[in-house]
Design a protein around this motif. Structure first.
Motif, short mmCIF file in Angstrom:
data_model
loop_
_atom_site.label_atom_id
_atom_site.label_comp_id
_atom_site.label_asym_id
_atom_site.label_seq_id
_atom_site.Cartn_x
_atom_site.Cartn_y
_atom_site.Cartn_z
N PRO A 11 0.83 -1.21 0.00
CA PRO A 11 0.00 0.00 0.00
C PRO A 11 0.86 1.25 0.00
O PRO A 11 2.04 1.23 0.35
N THR A 12 0.25 2.36 -0.38
CA THR A 12 0.91 3.67 -0.38
C THR A 12 0.20 4.57 0.61
O THR A 12 -1.03 4.64 0.63
N ILE A 13 0.97 5.25 1.47
CA ILE A 13 0.40 6.21 2.41
C ILE A 13 1.07 7.56 2.19
O ILE A 13 2.14 7.65 1.58
N SER A 14 0.47 8.63 2.69
CA SER A 14 1.05 9.96 2.56
C SER A 14 2.15 10.16 3.59
O SER A 14 2.21 9.48 4.61
N TYR A 15 3.01 11.14 3.33
CA TYR A 15 4.07 11.42 4.31
C TYR A 15 3.50 12.09 5.56
O TYR A 15 4.14 12.06 6.61
N VAL A 16 2.31 12.66 5.45
CA VAL A 16 1.64 13.18 6.65
C VAL A 16 1.25 12.01 7.55
O VAL A 16 1.44 12.04 8.77
N SER A 264 11.17 0.53 -7.91
CA SER A 264 11.37 -0.63 -8.78
C SER A 264 10.58 -1.83 -8.26
O SER A 264 10.10 -1.85 -7.12
N SER A 265 10.51 -2.87 -9.09
CA SER A 265 9.80 -4.09 -8.68
C SER A 265 10.50 -4.75 -7.50
O SER A 265 9.84 -5.30 -6.61
N ASP A 266 11.86 -4.68 -7.45
CA ASP A 266 12.59 -5.23 -6.31
C ASP A 266 12.19 -4.53 -5.01
O ASP A 266 12.00 -5.18 -3.97
N ILE A 267 12.08 -3.22 -5.08
CA ILE A 267 11.69 -2.46 -3.89
C ILE A 267 10.28 -2.84 -3.46
O ILE A 267 10.01 -3.09 -2.28
N ARG A 268 9.37 -2.89 -4.41
CA ARG A 268 7.97 -3.21 -4.09
C ARG A 268 7.86 -4.61 -3.48
O ARG A 268 7.11 -4.82 -2.52
N GLN A 269 8.61 -5.55 -4.04
CA GLN A 269 8.56 -6.91 -3.50
C GLN A 269 9.10 -6.95 -2.07
O GLN A 269 8.54 -7.62 -1.20
N PHE A 270 10.20 -6.21 -1.83
CA PHE A 270 10.76 -6.18 -0.48
C PHE A 270 9.78 -5.56 0.50
O PHE A 270 9.53 -6.10 1.59
N VAL A 271 9.20 -4.41 0.14
CA VAL A 271 8.28 -3.73 1.04
C VAL A 271 7.05 -4.60 1.31
O VAL A 271 6.58 -4.71 2.44
N ALA A 272 6.55 -5.25 0.25
CA ALA A 272 5.39 -6.12 0.42
C ALA A 272 5.73 -7.31 1.32
O ALA A 272 4.93 -7.71 2.18
N ALA A 273 6.93 -7.86 1.15
CA ALA A 273 7.33 -9.01 1.97
C ALA A 273 7.41 -8.66 3.44
O ALA A 273 7.19 -9.51 4.32
N GLN A 274 7.72 -7.40 3.74
CA GLN A 274 7.81 -6.97 5.14
C GLN A 274 6.53 -6.30 5.62
O GLN A 274 6.51 -5.69 6.69
N GLN A 275 5.47 -6.39 4.81
CA GLN A 275 4.18 -5.78 5.13
C GLN A 275 4.35 -4.29 5.44
O GLN A 275 3.81 -3.76 6.40
N GLY A 276 5.13 -3.64 4.58
CA GLY A 276 5.41 -2.22 4.76
C GLY A 276 4.57 -1.34 3.86
O GLY A 276 3.59 -1.79 3.25
N ASP A 277 4.99 -0.07 3.77
CA ASP A 277 4.25 0.93 2.99
C ASP A 277 5.21 1.74 2.13
O ASP A 277 6.34 2.03 2.53
N LEU A 278 4.73 2.14 0.97
CA LEU A 278 5.42 3.11 0.13
C LEU A 278 4.93 4.51 0.49
O LEU A 278 3.74 4.71 0.77
N VAL A 279 5.87 5.48 0.51
CA VAL A 279 5.52 6.84 0.94
C VAL A 279 6.10 7.86 -0.04
O VAL A 279 7.31 8.12 -0.02
#
Length: 713
Positions: A11-16, A264-279
């Motif tokens: 998922p993507t969240i805001s920096y706020v 990149s796809s590598d970044i997205r896969q890593f963030v998804a694997a750690q149940q993280g967020d894109l900001v």
């Protein structure tokens, strides 16, 4: 914001929202700590070149070494074959950073180290680093992991705190890395600048085992907030990807620049694997400003003044730059366009709020939150107001009389502050038009401090633009440069004086070059030089290069975006790209009269009359609320041309009052607007060209005496 619909996309969240989560965890989860992971992007606002800029340097040098041509087109020359780099992509030269570094310095590594040292020699921590230092000093969030060679984190702690970090800049020091850090910890996974930093491909394939073990322990205890790192190396990125799924407490927050390339796809896969967020964030400084505001940090100038007055001055300027970028709609930008004088030496160079990609004129809740954070931070104080806080209070008052009262109250409170007196003199000159009183203050200031470069430069501006005494203006410009010969704002102002008044273009270019040497990332100087190259030298390719550099330094500067849009429309004839730049400029600052009027001129010139008139109405409304006389000449000239068939007489009356007071606008180009009006069968078409000449200051108003409409206006 919502995340992507891709099945494995995080998922993507805001920096706020990120700032909210950070402060919530800080207050309510004492067992949760954050670590900051920084890449090269976090250092750009501190004056360090990014990978792409360094690669550009190396391509230019390599071309010169191979071809022996100092002026050739090195970008066209560069290819996989010529460079000996199999995977070189001309569309993405930065991706070949490590391969090109090896080509340049494999035989003499010390030359490579020396190059890197030079790039970082003059770097100073930006506002974001000042916030990071206080977070590391005062909270449990004490760990930074970085791919950077620079010492910005350690320097920030030495400047803005009373502690200093443990810096592990070599894998041999990994044994000192502990997840239970009692003091700030900085882990440099590509080594320190002075300890054989790693840049070649063979060095970046994998992290040394010692670092891998230490970081695995760190990320078992800390939630990483990743800023400015693109994941392009094989070492840290490989380590992150190899971490077990869902092994990082709290997941991961991967911040990337909004408007730039998506992760990149590598970044997205890593963030998804750690149940993280894109900001998505507008910049490192902006994101850190929100964290600092949540922790109720003020601008740390008092602390810095106790330790180093010069550094305090710089950090206040950083905060002011953020404030100008993030001003809400109720404030009008005070700076001129890129083709005119640079801002007075005591003022922040023109700059505007971060734009979020929305259509022009729309608001942004994230930008609003950031703007409020900046305003609160700038005004927060535990003691007496500082001079710049008084100035901000005065600027916030829309009534000129009230502003004058605030300035006089400020001078009573700070009678010995040259900055305060100088600001009041500028106000008297620009807003009150009380030129005699303004000059009295300038003389008073110079009697007390005769070598104050900022005051001398403003006094030169006074003689140039108010008294029209160009010899005295030049005298004071020279005195200002004698007082501070490397002041980029003074050098740029004098260069424009030579360009505009003396018409000594060779000398003007020499001073622009000096200004850029003094501050190569100054967006105002880059923009002014770009205008010079386009308008005077007619070297449009070089001009575009400098416009691009200026916007790279300050990507949401409304003045620069508007100037570049004009360049694209009138020089390159690329109307689609020009309009995109106008929309970016208005998204950044919806209340900039110059941008509004320039966009209106563009629309009228391409015969989109209804849209152009609507934009012109916006420009007139803003300029009536926040008057700026040269901008008024533009908007009323446009209205005179296009408020037809009837209302143009009203506009002409407004314009005549300005012109009879000798207020003109030498920088505005009126040809296209006049031609468009003629195509619309303007009732006074034969008088529009002579009227345009008067507006530009190239003809006297008496040339219009035979025009009946002029006489009646």
């Amino acid at each position: 914001m919502t995340g992507s619909s891709e099945p494995h996309d995080p998922p993507t969240i805001s920096y706020v929202a990120l700032a909210d989560r950070f402060i919530d965890a800080d207050k309510t989860m004492p067992n949760r700590a954050f670590a900051f992971v920084l890449g090269a992007g976090a250092s750009r606002s501190s004056g360090i070149k990014g990978a792409g800029q360094m690669v550009d340097d190396w391509l230019r040098l390599r071309h010169r070494e191979v071809v022996g041509d100092t002026d050739g087109d090195y970008k066209t020359w560069a290819s996989a074959q010529m460079l000996g780099i199999t995977n070189y992509d001309p569309a993405d030269p930065a991706a070949s950073y490590s391969e090109l570094y090896r080509r340049m310095y494999a035989r003499d590594p010390d030359r490579g180290y020396a190059y890197l040292e030079e790039q970082m020699r003059t770097a100073e921590p930006s506002y974001g680093y000042s916030v990071l230092a206080r977070i590391m000093e005062t909270t449990r969030h004490k760990v930074v992991v970085t791919t950077n060679f620079d010492n910005l984190v350690a320097d920030s702690l030495s400047i803005f705190s009373k502690t200093y970090p443990l810096v592990c800049g070599h894998e041999s020091l990994a044994g000192f890395i502990s997840a239970r850090a009692r003091r700030p910890l900085v882990v440099k996974v590509h080594r320190d600048l002075l300890l054989a930093p790693k840049s070649a491909p063979e060095d970046l394939g994998a992290l040394p085992e010692a670092f891998s073990n230490a970081l695995a322990e760190i990320f078992r205890h800390y939630t990483p907030i990743i800023i400015g790192y693109g994941g392009n190396d094989g070492s840290l990125m490989k380590f992150l990807k190899d971490l077990p799924k869902q092994s990082v407490p709290g997941g991961v927050y991967w911040c990337y620049w909004e408007g730039g390339e998506p992760p990149s796809s590598d970044i997205r896969q890593f963030v998804a694997a750690q149940q993280g967020d894109l900001v998505p964030i507008p910049g490192f400084d902006e994101a850190m400003m929100l964290f600092g505001n949540a922790l109720e940090f003020d601008v740390p100038d008092k602390f810095v003044l106790d330790r180093a007055e010069a550094r305090a001055k710089r950090i206040v300027e950083q905060a002011q730059m953020l404030q100008v970028r993030t001003r809400s709609k109720k404030f009008h930008a005070t700076a001129g366009n890129a083709s005119g004088d640079a801002e007075a030496a005591t003022n922040v160079p023109y700059s505007v709020p971060k734009q979020d990609g929305r259509a022009s004129g729309e608001g942004s809740s994230e930008n609003d939150a950031l703007a409020k954070a900046v305003e609160k931070t700038m005004q927060r104080t535990s003691g007496a107001l500082r001079w710049w806080q008084w100035v901000e209070r005065a600027k916030a008052a829309t009534d000129v009389v009230e502003r004058d009262r605030i300035y006089r109250e400020a001078i009573t409170a700070l009678p010995d502050s040259p900055e305060m007196l100088n600001s009041y003199a500028v106000f008297l000159m620009q807003d009150r038009k009380d030129y005699d009183k303004a000059e009295t203050y300038y003389k008073q200031l110079l009697a007390v401090d005769p070598i104050n470069a900022a005051v001398l430069c403003n006094y030169a501006y006074f003689f140039k633009n108010v008294r029209k005494d160009y010899d005295k203006a030049e005298t004071y410009y020279m005195l200002s440069l004698a007082a501070d010969p490397t002041n980029s704002a003074v050098l740029c102002n004098y260069a424009y004086f030579l360009q505009d008044v003396r018409k000594d273009h060779d000398k003007a270019e020499a001073y622009y070059t000096q200004a850029l040497a003094a501050d190569p990332t100054n967006a105002a100087v880059l923009g002014n030089y770009a205008y010079f190259l386009s308008d005077i030298r007619k070297d449009h390719d070089r001009a575009e290069t400098y416009y691009t550099q200026a916007l790279a330094a300050d990507p949401t500067n409304a003045g620069l975006l508007g100037e570049y849009a004009y360049f694209l429309s009138d020089i390159r004839k690329d109307h689609d790209k020009a309009e995109a730049q106008y929309k970016r400029a208005l998204a950044a600052n919806p209340n900039d009269t110059y941008t509004l009027s320039s966009y209106a001129r563009f629309l009228l010139s391409v015969e989109r009359t209804e849209e152009g008139l609507a934009m012109l109405d916006r420009a007139i409304a803003v300029n009536e609320t926040f008057p700026y006389e040269t901008a008024a000449v533009r908007v009323w000239m446009y209205a005179t041309c296009h408020w037809i068939p009837e209302r143009w007489h009203q506009a002409l009356a407004k314009l005549k009052r300005l012109l009879m007071d000798n207020i003109t606008d030498r920088d505005v180009v009126l040809t296209q607007v006049v031609e468009a009006a003629k195509k619309r069968n303007h009732p006074a078409a034969e008088w529009l060209d002579p009227l345009a000449a008067v507006c530009n200051g190239t003809a006297d108003a008496s040339t219009l005496d035979a025009w009946d409409a002029w006489k009646r206006a």
